[in-house]
Every structure is written in C-alpha cells, then in structure tokens.
Scaffold this motif. Structure first.
Motif, PDB file in Angstrom:
ATOM      1  N   ASP A 134       0.739  -1.245  -0.243  1.00  9.69           N
ATOM      2  CA  ASP A 134       0.165   0.051  -0.080  1.00  9.69           C
ATOM      3  C   ASP A 134       0.893   1.298   0.037  1.00  9.69           C
ATOM      4  OD1 ASP A 134      -2.398  -1.401   0.119  1.00  9.69           O
ATOM      5  OD2 ASP A 134      -2.681  -1.630   2.076  1.00  9.69           O
ATOM      6  N   PRO A 135       0.441   2.306  -0.697  1.00  7.08           N
ATOM      7  CA  PRO A 135       1.251   3.636  -0.661  1.00  7.08           C
ATOM      8  C   PRO A 135       1.315   4.246   0.908  1.00  7.08           C
ATOM      9  CG  PRO A 135      -0.977   3.872  -1.460  1.00  7.08           C
ATOM     10  CD  PRO A 135      -0.974   2.587  -1.310  1.00  7.08           C
ATOM     11  N   LEU A 136       2.410   4.948   1.016  1.00  6.18           N
ATOM     12  CA  LEU A 136       2.676   5.487   2.355  1.00  6.18           C
ATOM     13  C   LEU A 136       1.827   6.688   2.506  1.00  6.18           C
ATOM     14  CD1 LEU A 136       6.568   5.346   2.511  1.00  6.18           C
ATOM     15  CD2 LEU A 136       5.045   3.823   3.506  1.00  6.18           C
ATOM     16  N   MET A 137       1.615   6.852   3.872  1.00  9.49           N
ATOM     17  CA  MET A 137       1.009   8.309   4.137  1.00  9.49           C
ATOM     18  C   MET A 137       1.945   9.425   3.749  1.00  9.49           C
ATOM     19  SD  MET A 137      -1.803   7.156   5.166  1.00  9.49           S
ATOM     20  CE  MET A 137      -2.645   8.818   5.782  1.00  9.49           C
ATOM     21  N   LYS A 138       1.469  10.498   3.371  1.00  9.22           N
ATOM     22  CA  LYS A 138       2.153  11.539   2.961  1.00  9.22           C
ATOM     23  C   LYS A 138       2.333  12.529   4.270  1.00  9.22           C
ATOM     24  CE  LYS A 138       2.574  10.155  -1.346  1.00  9.22           C
ATOM     25  NZ  LYS A 138       3.845  10.081  -1.938  1.00  9.22           N
ATOM     26  N   LEU A 139       3.645  12.969   4.412  1.00 11.47           N
ATOM     27  CA  LEU A 139       3.785  14.060   5.235  1.00 11.47           C
ATOM     28  C   LEU A 139       4.245  15.579   4.570  1.00 11.47           C
ATOM     29  CD1 LEU A 139       6.271  12.138   7.695  1.00 11.47           C
ATOM     30  CD2 LEU A 139       3.843  12.501   7.816  1.00 11.47           C
ATOM     31  N   PRO A 140       3.777  16.421   5.227  1.00  8.44           N
ATOM     32  CA  PRO A 140       3.973  17.613   4.260  1.00  8.44           C
ATOM     33  C   PRO A 140       5.409  18.309   4.448  1.00  8.44           C
ATOM     34  CG  PRO A 140       2.978  18.014   6.449  1.00  8.44           C
ATOM     35  CD  PRO A 140       3.368  16.828   6.327  1.00  8.44           C
ATOM     36  N   ARG A 141       5.535  19.046   3.113  1.00 10.74           N
ATOM     37  CA  ARG A 141       6.983  19.759   3.386  1.00 10.74           C
ATOM     38  C   ARG A 141       6.516  20.991   3.338  1.00 10.74           C
ATOM     39  NH1 ARG A 141      10.723  16.043   0.978  1.00 10.74           N
ATOM     40  NH2 ARG A 141      12.141  18.194   1.071  1.00 10.74           N
ATOM     41  N   MET A 142       7.177  21.726   4.525  1.00 11.09           N
ATOM     42  CA  MET A 142       6.734  23.037   4.782  1.00 11.09           C
ATOM     43  C   MET A 142       8.085  24.103   4.939  1.00 11.09           C
ATOM     44  SD  MET A 142       3.983  22.205   7.481  1.00 11.09           S
ATOM     45  CE  MET A 142       3.132  23.807   7.804  1.00 11.09           C
ATOM     46  N   PHE A 143       7.799  25.261   4.576  1.00 11.46           N
ATOM     47  CA  PHE A 143       8.804  26.211   4.793  1.00 11.46           C
ATOM     48  C   PHE A 143       8.698  26.783   6.292  1.00 11.46           C
ATOM     49  CE2 PHE A 143       8.150  26.417   0.417  1.00 11.46           C
ATOM     50  CZ  PHE A 143       9.473  26.389  -0.346  1.00 11.46           C
ATOM     51  N   PRO A 144       9.752  27.553   7.010  1.00  7.93           N
ATOM     52  CA  PRO A 144       9.708  27.998   8.150  1.00  7.93           C
ATOM     53  C   PRO A 144       8.689  29.146   8.214  1.00  7.93           C
ATOM     54  CG  PRO A 144      11.987  27.855   7.674  1.00  7.93           C
ATOM     55  CD  PRO A 144      11.091  27.410   6.248  1.00  7.93           C
ATOM     56  N   GLY A 145       7.931  28.844   9.432  1.00  4.59           N
ATOM     57  CA  GLY A 145       6.731  30.000   9.500  1.00  4.59           C
ATOM     58  C   GLY A 145       5.418  29.497   8.929  1.00  4.59           C
ATOM     59  N   GLU A 146       5.346  28.792   7.886  1.00  3.61           N
ATOM     60  CA  GLU A 146       4.051  28.086   7.533  1.00  3.61           C
ATOM     61  C   GLU A 146       3.248  27.161   8.722  1.00  3.61           C
ATOM     62  OE1 GLU A 146       4.315  27.896   2.708  1.00  3.61           O
ATOM     63  OE2 GLU A 146       4.980  26.216   3.812  1.00  3.61           O
ATOM     64  N   GLN A 147       1.860  26.990   8.288  1.00  4.03           N
ATOM     65  CA  GLN A 147       1.300  26.468   9.417  1.00  4.03           C
ATOM     66  C   GLN A 147       0.499  25.163   8.794  1.00  4.03           C
ATOM     67  OE1 GLN A 147      -0.813  28.741  12.653  1.00  4.03           O
ATOM     68  NE2 GLN A 147       0.829  29.898  12.412  1.00  4.03           N
ATOM     69  N   ALA A 191      -4.163  17.378  15.547  1.00  6.77           N
ATOM     70  CA  ALA A 191      -2.972  17.702  15.726  1.00  6.77           C
ATOM     71  C   ALA A 191      -1.993  17.718  14.541  1.00  6.77           C
ATOM     72  CB  ALA A 191      -2.309  16.228  16.828  1.00  6.77           C
ATOM     73  N   ASP A 192      -0.952  18.521  14.566  1.00  5.54           N
ATOM     74  CA  ASP A 192      -0.036  18.745  13.423  1.00  5.54           C
ATOM     75  C   ASP A 192       0.502  17.249  13.157  1.00  5.54           C
ATOM     76  OD1 ASP A 192      -0.969  21.146  13.205  1.00  5.54           O
ATOM     77  OD2 ASP A 192       0.868  22.036  13.933  1.00  5.54           O
ATOM     78  N   LEU A 193       0.799  16.992  11.770  1.00  3.60           N
ATOM     79  CA  LEU A 193       1.413  15.820  11.324  1.00  3.60           C
ATOM     80  C   LEU A 193       2.973  16.386  11.441  1.00  3.60           C
ATOM     81  CD1 LEU A 193      -0.159  15.320   7.969  1.00  3.60           C
ATOM     82  CD2 LEU A 193      -0.124  13.750   9.795  1.00  3.60           C
ATOM     83  N   PRO A 194       3.744  15.226  11.590  1.00  2.00           N
ATOM     84  CA  PRO A 194       5.322  15.397  11.604  1.00  2.00           C
ATOM     85  C   PRO A 194       5.469  16.150  10.367  1.00  2.00           C
ATOM     86  CG  PRO A 194       5.001  13.310  12.388  1.00  2.00           C
ATOM     87  CD  PRO A 194       3.513  13.955  11.838  1.00  2.00           C
ATOM     88  N   ALA A 195       6.262  17.171  10.165  1.00  2.00           N
ATOM     89  CA  ALA A 195       6.484  18.090   8.911  1.00  2.00           C
ATOM     90  C   ALA A 195       7.998  17.905   8.371  1.00  2.00           C
ATOM     91  CB  ALA A 195       6.108  19.549   9.012  1.00  2.00           C
ATOM     92  N   ILE A 196       8.115  17.822   7.131  1.00  2.00           N
ATOM     93  CA  ILE A 196       9.554  17.875   6.554  1.00  2.00           C
ATOM     94  C   ILE A 196       9.963  19.426   6.114  1.00  2.00           C
ATOM     95  CG2 ILE A 196      10.987  17.118   4.578  1.00  2.00           C
ATOM     96  CD1 ILE A 196       9.133  14.891   4.254  1.00  2.00           C
ATOM     97  N   THR A 197      11.173  19.823   7.029  1.00  2.00           N
ATOM     98  CA  THR A 197      11.238  21.205   6.962  1.00  2.00           C
ATOM     99  C   THR A 197      12.034  21.408   5.561  1.00  2.00           C
ATOM    100  OG1 THR A 197      11.234  21.657   9.367  1.00  2.00           O
ATOM    101  CG2 THR A 197      12.426  23.444   8.028  1.00  2.00           C
ATOM    102  N   GLU A 198      11.874  22.433   4.766  1.00  5.33           N
ATOM    103  CA  GLU A 198      12.528  22.913   3.622  1.00  5.33           C
ATOM    104  C   GLU A 198      13.816  23.436   3.836  1.00  5.33           C
ATOM    105  OE1 GLU A 198      12.076  22.039   0.751  1.00  5.33           O
ATOM    106  OE2 GLU A 198       9.979  21.664   0.465  1.00  5.33           O
ATOM    107  N   ARG A 199      14.697  23.582   3.114  1.00  5.77           N
ATOM    108  CA  ARG A 199      16.138  24.054   3.254  1.00  5.77           C
ATOM    109  C   ARG A 199      16.062  25.379   3.459  1.00  5.77           C
ATOM    110  NH1 ARG A 199      19.393  21.824  -1.661  1.00  5.77           N
ATOM    111  NH2 ARG A 199      17.124  22.377  -2.663  1.00  5.77           N
ATOM    112  N   ARG A 200      16.928  25.882   4.412  1.00  5.95           N
ATOM    113  CA  ARG A 200      17.192  27.145   4.692  1.00  5.95           C
ATOM    114  C   ARG A 200      17.681  28.063   3.296  1.00  5.95           C
ATOM    115  NH1 ARG A 200      19.493  27.975  10.847  1.00  5.95           N
ATOM    116  NH2 ARG A 200      17.792  26.855  11.958  1.00  5.95           N
ATOM    117  N   GLY A 201      17.403  29.327   3.257  1.00  7.05           N
ATOM    118  CA  GLY A 201      17.751  30.120   2.185  1.00  7.05           C
ATOM    119  C   GLY A 201      16.732  30.200   0.944  1.00  7.05           C
ATOM    120  N   GLU A 202      15.847  29.196   1.121  1.00  5.17           N
ATOM    121  CA  GLU A 202      14.629  29.298   0.275  1.00  5.17           C
ATOM    122  C   GLU A 202      13.811  30.073   0.755  1.00  5.17           C
ATOM    123  OE1 GLU A 202      13.453  25.461  -0.529  1.00  5.17           O
ATOM    124  OE2 GLU A 202      15.397  24.669  -1.755  1.00  5.17           O
ATOM    125  N   PRO A 203      12.629  30.617  -0.075  1.00  7.30           N
ATOM    126  CA  PRO A 203      11.566  31.519   0.469  1.00  7.30           C
ATOM    127  C   PRO A 203      10.897  30.783   1.790  1.00  7.30           C
ATOM    128  CG  PRO A 203      11.559  31.609  -2.137  1.00  7.30           C
ATOM    129  CD  PRO A 203      12.632  30.375  -1.483  1.00  7.30           C
TER     130      PRO A 203
END
Length: 211
Positions: free
Chosen positions: A139-152, A173-185
C-alpha cells in the motif's frame, strides 16, 4: 541498415589535476590486492553526489561476485590504507556506511552521546528483506507535508468516516513535517513578493534610463 551510435561528447584537452602520490599508492594496491582495488571502484561508482554509500557486506559480495569473507578482507585493506572510512550502522556490523574523500563529522557530546549526520546512497537487495514476497505490491505510504519555516498546517479533505472523525474538526494535531532547506523563500507569498520586487526594480531602472 543499422545506425552507428553517436560518439560520447567530451571536451578535448580538458584535464583534472590529481594527486601523484594517490596514483602511485593506487597502482601498488591494484597489484597487491586486486579485490580491494575492484571494491573501491564499486564504492566510488555508487556514491553519486554524496561521499558515502550504505550497504551490507552481503550486498557488496553479490555485486562483486565473491564471498563475504573476501569483502571483509578487502574492506580491511581499504580502511588500513586510508582509502575509506567505515562507520557501523546498527549493532551487528554487517551494514556499514563507506565514506570516501572526507572524514565523518561528529557533533559535540549531548547526554553522553555523539551523533553524525550525513547523506549517502543506500544499496539494498530484495533477498535481505523480510517481506520479499510482497515487494512492489505494498500500500502507498501516508504523505507528510513539506513546509517552509513559518508556515502552518491547515487540514483539508473529507477525512476518515465516523466514528473515527475527530471530536473537534479543525483542531487536529499537526503532522510531523519535513522542513525545507534554509535560504529558500519562507512561503509561496514571500516568493511572489520577491519576484515582484525584482520586477519593480527592473522597471525603476528602465525609468531612470529614460529620464
């Protein structure tokens, strides 16, 4: 009529300066221990954009077409000659990270432990997997969000059917999120603002030139 394959493109006259001592040590290694020499070729070809590759000794043995004992001896030779750094993954020592060119960087001690975080290519074989029979049909995996700093996070969509529906929709409750790299918008909004600023700057320069 068969069409001959095109010749690979290359830059004639392009040279890369390399270390003469490394060349001489490599020639000695190739004569003294051909298996170690061949293994280093395999590791170097698989590190990709990283300086490390993770694999079990059994997988390396299958790639090399030799026994695990031969792999152990070859790794010991490469390690003793400072060609690679070997870092154990897990307690058994059968799976390791093989690092070339740079030593692994370790963090300062925290709660009595030191950690090292680095990227590596990982090589697996299906024979090592306990669920080998079901590979490719999971079965496909559940998707975790990719988020920039400051996003909710803002939950959307139908959700699970009752009675699994949360007691307070919108307050999940918030999902565990993958933080985008610094230096990006920091967000799509700031990205658009940045593009707008660039466009405005270009327009201002054109007006100054006309004046």
């Amino acid at each position: 009529m068969k069409t001959l394959p095109e010749k690979p493109s290359y830059r004639p006259g392009a040279w890369v300066q390399t270390d003469r001592e490394a060349h001489e040590r490599w020639a000695q290694l190739a004569v003294r221990n051909p298996k170690a020499s061949a293994l280093l070729h395999i590791l170097a070809a698989r590190v990709g954009d990283h300086n490390a590759v993770v694999a079990s000794q059994g997988t390396l043995a299958k790639i090399m077409g030799c026994s695990a004992a031969t792999i152990k001896r070859a790794l010991a030779e490469l390690r003793a000659g400072n060609w690679i750094e070997v870092r154990q993954v897990g307690p058994t020592g059968s799976v390791n990270a093989y690092v070339v060119n740079d030593r692994v960087v370790w963090s300062g001690p925290r709660e009595g432990l030191r950690f090292s975080l680095f990227t590596a290519n990982v090589i697996l074989t299906d024979e090592e997997q306990p669920d080998r029979a079901s590979l490719g049909n999971q079965d496909p995996l559940m998707k975790l969000p990719r988020m920039f700093p400051g996003e909710q996070q803002l939950p959307a969509g139908p959700g699970l059917p009752p009675p699994s529906e949360p007691a307070l929709p919108g307050l999940e409750a918030d999902l565990p999120a993958i933080t985008e790299r610094r230096g990006e918008p920091t967000s799509i909004g700031s990205l658009l603002e940045g593009l707008g600023a660039v466009a405005k700057g270009s327009e201002d320069r054109e007006n100054d030139d006309e004046a």
